[in-house]
Design a protein around this motif. Structure first.
Motif, mmCIF file in Angstrom:
data_model
loop_
_atom_site.group_PDB
_atom_site.id
_atom_site.type_symbol
_atom_site.label_atom_id
_atom_site.label_comp_id
_atom_site.label_asym_id
_atom_site.label_seq_id
_atom_site.Cartn_x
_atom_site.Cartn_y
_atom_site.Cartn_z
ATOM 1 N N ARG A 173 -10.261 5.186 3.692
ATOM 2 C CA ARG A 173 -10.108 3.736 3.547
ATOM 3 C C ARG A 173 -8.658 3.273 3.547
ATOM 4 O O ARG A 173 -8.362 2.137 3.887
ATOM 5 C CB ARG A 173 -10.772 3.283 2.240
ATOM 6 C CG ARG A 173 -12.253 3.609 2.151
ATOM 7 C CD ARG A 173 -12.823 3.253 0.807
ATOM 8 N NE ARG A 173 -14.243 3.574 0.714
ATOM 9 C CZ ARG A 173 -14.970 3.417 -0.386
ATOM 10 N NH1 ARG A 173 -14.410 2.944 -1.475
ATOM 11 N NH2 ARG A 173 -16.253 3.747 -0.384
ATOM 12 N N HIS A 174 -7.763 4.139 3.089
ATOM 13 C CA HIS A 174 -6.381 3.742 2.872
ATOM 14 C C HIS A 174 -5.453 4.595 3.755
ATOM 15 O O HIS A 174 -5.743 5.771 4.008
ATOM 16 C CB HIS A 174 -5.989 3.911 1.407
ATOM 17 C CG HIS A 174 -7.014 3.391 0.444
ATOM 18 N ND1 HIS A 174 -7.413 2.072 0.431
ATOM 19 C CD2 HIS A 174 -7.733 4.007 -0.544
ATOM 20 C CE1 HIS A 174 -8.320 1.895 -0.526
ATOM 21 N NE2 HIS A 174 -8.536 3.058 -1.119
ATOM 22 N N PHE A 175 -4.342 4.005 4.168
ATOM 23 C CA PHE A 175 -3.424 4.686 5.077
ATOM 24 C C PHE A 175 -1.991 4.475 4.612
ATOM 25 O O PHE A 175 -1.562 3.337 4.393
ATOM 26 C CB PHE A 175 -3.587 4.158 6.501
ATOM 27 C CG PHE A 175 -4.931 4.462 7.099
ATOM 28 C CD1 PHE A 175 -5.101 5.552 7.932
ATOM 29 C CD2 PHE A 175 -6.036 3.674 6.796
ATOM 30 C CE1 PHE A 175 -6.347 5.847 8.472
ATOM 31 C CE2 PHE A 175 -7.287 3.955 7.318
ATOM 32 C CZ PHE A 175 -7.443 5.055 8.164
ATOM 33 N N LYS A 176 -1.260 5.562 4.475
ATOM 34 C CA LYS A 176 0.173 5.491 4.187
ATOM 35 C C LYS A 176 0.905 5.904 5.460
ATOM 36 O O LYS A 176 0.925 7.076 5.822
ATOM 37 C CB LYS A 176 0.550 6.414 3.028
ATOM 38 C CG LYS A 176 2.037 6.346 2.664
ATOM 39 C CD LYS A 176 2.382 7.358 1.577
ATOM 40 C CE LYS A 176 3.853 7.279 1.199
ATOM 41 N NZ LYS A 176 4.234 8.331 0.214
ATOM 42 N N ILE A 177 1.483 4.926 6.129
ATOM 43 C CA ILE A 177 2.132 5.165 7.415
ATOM 44 C C ILE A 177 3.644 5.185 7.199
ATOM 45 O O ILE A 177 4.242 4.164 6.860
ATOM 46 C CB ILE A 177 1.753 4.087 8.446
ATOM 47 C CG1 ILE A 177 0.225 3.979 8.573
ATOM 48 C CG2 ILE A 177 2.393 4.397 9.790
ATOM 49 C CD1 ILE A 177 -0.469 5.234 9.056
ATOM 50 N N GLU A 178 4.248 6.351 7.377
ATOM 51 C CA GLU A 178 5.691 6.476 7.167
ATOM 52 C C GLU A 178 6.342 7.320 8.261
ATOM 53 O O GLU A 178 7.324 8.010 8.045
ATOM 54 C CB GLU A 178 5.993 7.055 5.784
ATOM 55 C CG GLU A 178 5.216 8.309 5.428
ATOM 56 C CD GLU A 178 5.439 8.749 3.998
ATOM 57 O OE1 GLU A 178 6.356 8.246 3.329
ATOM 58 O OE2 GLU A 178 4.686 9.624 3.530
ATOM 59 N N CYS A 179 5.763 7.221 9.449
ATOM 60 C CA CYS A 179 6.327 7.913 10.604
ATOM 61 C C CYS A 179 7.422 7.052 11.237
ATOM 62 O O CYS A 179 7.615 5.890 10.863
ATOM 63 C CB CYS A 179 5.235 8.199 11.629
ATOM 64 S SG CYS A 179 4.393 6.703 12.215
ATOM 65 N N THR A 180 8.131 7.604 12.183
ATOM 66 C CA THR A 180 9.096 6.818 12.945
ATOM 67 C C THR A 180 8.362 5.690 13.667
ATOM 68 O O THR A 180 7.295 5.898 14.242
ATOM 69 C CB THR A 180 9.819 7.711 13.963
ATOM 70 O OG1 THR A 180 10.475 8.769 13.268
ATOM 71 C CG2 THR A 180 10.833 6.914 14.758
ATOM 72 N N ALA A 200 -12.116 -1.756 9.134
ATOM 73 C CA ALA A 200 -12.192 -0.366 8.689
ATOM 74 C C ALA A 200 -10.881 0.081 8.040
ATOM 75 O O ALA A 200 -10.862 1.064 7.294
ATOM 76 C CB ALA A 200 -12.516 0.550 9.869
ATOM 77 N N ILE A 201 -9.787 -0.616 8.321
ATOM 78 C CA ILE A 201 -8.493 -0.281 7.741
ATOM 79 C C ILE A 201 -8.329 -1.116 6.488
ATOM 80 O O ILE A 201 -7.803 -2.231 6.501
ATOM 81 C CB ILE A 201 -7.348 -0.548 8.743
ATOM 82 C CG1 ILE A 201 -7.675 0.060 10.114
ATOM 83 C CG2 ILE A 201 -6.024 -0.018 8.199
ATOM 84 C CD1 ILE A 201 -7.920 1.563 10.081
ATOM 85 N N LEU A 202 -8.768 -0.588 5.374
ATOM 86 C CA LEU A 202 -8.822 -1.364 4.136
ATOM 87 C C LEU A 202 -7.427 -1.602 3.560
ATOM 88 O O LEU A 202 -7.076 -2.718 3.189
ATOM 89 C CB LEU A 202 -9.695 -0.643 3.108
ATOM 90 C CG LEU A 202 -9.971 -1.399 1.808
ATOM 91 C CD1 LEU A 202 -10.675 -2.710 2.102
ATOM 92 C CD2 LEU A 202 -10.820 -0.540 0.875
ATOM 93 N N SER A 203 -6.627 -0.534 3.458
ATOM 94 C CA SER A 203 -5.288 -0.656 2.863
ATOM 95 C C SER A 203 -4.265 0.034 3.754
ATOM 96 O O SER A 203 -4.110 1.253 3.693
ATOM 97 C CB SER A 203 -5.251 -0.019 1.465
ATOM 98 O OG SER A 203 -6.256 -0.521 0.624
ATOM 99 N N PRO A 204 -3.535 -0.714 4.569
ATOM 100 C CA PRO A 204 -2.442 -0.124 5.340
ATOM 101 C C PRO A 204 -1.136 -0.248 4.547
ATOM 102 O O PRO A 204 -0.596 -1.340 4.402
ATOM 103 C CB PRO A 204 -2.418 -0.986 6.609
ATOM 104 C CG PRO A 204 -2.963 -2.311 6.180
ATOM 105 C CD PRO A 204 -3.825 -2.096 4.969
ATOM 106 N N LEU A 205 -0.649 0.849 4.019
ATOM 107 C CA LEU A 205 0.579 0.854 3.235
ATOM 108 C C LEU A 205 1.708 1.511 4.015
ATOM 109 O O LEU A 205 1.475 2.301 4.922
ATOM 110 C CB LEU A 205 0.383 1.617 1.916
ATOM 111 C CG LEU A 205 -0.144 0.829 0.714
ATOM 112 C CD1 LEU A 205 -1.596 0.416 0.952
ATOM 113 C CD2 LEU A 205 -0.037 1.655 -0.554
ATOM 114 N N ASP A 206 2.935 1.182 3.626
ATOM 115 C CA ASP A 206 4.062 1.903 4.187
ATOM 116 C C ASP A 206 4.605 2.865 3.133
ATOM 117 O O ASP A 206 4.096 2.932 2.014
ATOM 118 C CB ASP A 206 5.133 0.936 4.733
ATOM 119 C CG ASP A 206 6.224 0.583 3.729
ATOM 120 O OD1 ASP A 206 5.956 0.558 2.509
ATOM 121 O OD2 ASP A 206 7.355 0.324 4.170
#
Length: 305
Positions: A164-171, A187-193
């Protein structure tokens, strides 16, 4: 945003050690109490900034139990469970679920520079953890070296209920966040950095609902997120501009040692010891960090004084 969406600032709790290298559990309690007082929206334990790769399996279980029992519901807790072996990840997820964590965070399966899960193996590992019945935050971090294209992330979000949750910290995190949200929809409930918030403004502009930062200045980072989500980008930019030099120094010069140094300076913990082979901060680098923090008057520098 749906009620289950994670918003605001979710700092990673550092793991304090005594000067002899043993776990400092009273210090761990003080770290968590400080994070509560910083007004964080939740906390993540045993992540990369918690030095998870320097902690034994027995210590992981001790810390998981200690943190969840000490917080006792005062803050929602995400437990990091990453491991190359799927059965180990599943067992870690069960423990986190049974102890009351709100979610687990995991990178795709990898070990060193050469053992990396294929797209299907990544899917299968997340699916197995999903069967445990606890929400999952997928961590897309450079450390794993595993390529996670947006179509794969969207497929996992749509087909694995607990992803449900995504931590996106790529380039290029903002570009990936924007594509993930556009293609994944509800479907992308929590998009975090992540990355300590160094690209936070661009990531919030791209649709991030919050950030998983360090425990150094989460109250100031939270102010940026709150302002941006309220539609006040000018105030968000002003807050971001004010704290960016400290975040940049943390991200580029100090890494996970920064939060520990700040917590020692503020009397939260007694030692900023990091286990070998991690070297201590150079005195000059540490002094520069504290010098950048003092004008911000963060809670961490006065919590224990």
């Amino acid at each position: 945003m749906r009620p289950e969406t994670l918003t605001g600032a979710w700092p990673v709790a550092p793991t304090p050690f005594n000067a002899d290298g043993s776990l400092d559990l009273p210090g761990m309690s003080r770290v968590l109490d400080c994070i509560v007082d910083q007004g964080a929206d939740g906390v993540c334990i045993l992540a990369n900034f918690s030095e998870q790769f320097l902690i034994s399996d027995a210590e992981r279980e001790t810390l998981t139990r200690h943190c969840l029992e000490h917080l006792a519901g005062r803050l929602p807790v995400i437990v990091t469970i990453s491991h190359y072996a799927t059965p180990i990840v599943v067992e870690r997820a069960r423990l986190a679920r049974d102890l009351g964590a709100v979610a687990v965070m995991m990178m795709p399966p990898y070990h060193g520079a050469l053992l990396k899960g294929t797209a299907e193996q990544c899917y299968e590992q997340f699916a197995r953890v999903g069967e445990v019945g606890i929400p999952i935050m997928l961590q897309d971090a450079p450390l794993s070296g595993v390529d996670l294209p947006v179509p794969l992330l969207v497929r996992m979000a749509r087909e694995i209920e607990m992803v449900r949750h995504f931590k996106i910290e790529c380039t290029g995190a903002a570009t990936k966040l924007r594509a993930l949200i556009a293609q994944g929809g509800e479907a992308i409930l929590s998009p975090l950095d992540g990355e300590e918030g160094i690209t936070m403004l661009a990531d919030l502009d791209a649709g991030a609902s919050g950030t998983m930062c360090s425990a150094m200045i989460p109250e100031l980072i939270r102010e940026v997120v709150t302002a941006h989500r309220a539609g006040d980008r000018e105030r968000a930019m002003a807050g971001y501009t004010r704290i960016l030099p400290a975040i940049n120094h943390e991200n580029r010069q100090c890494g996970f040692r920064a939060a520990k140094a700040a917590m020692v300076e503020g009397g939260v913990i007694r030692s900023e010891f990091c286990r070998h082979p991690v070297p201590p901060l150079a005195p000059e680098t540490r002094a520069e960090l504290i010098g950048l923090l003092r004008p911000l008057d963060p809670i961490v520098l006065r919590w224990g004084r």
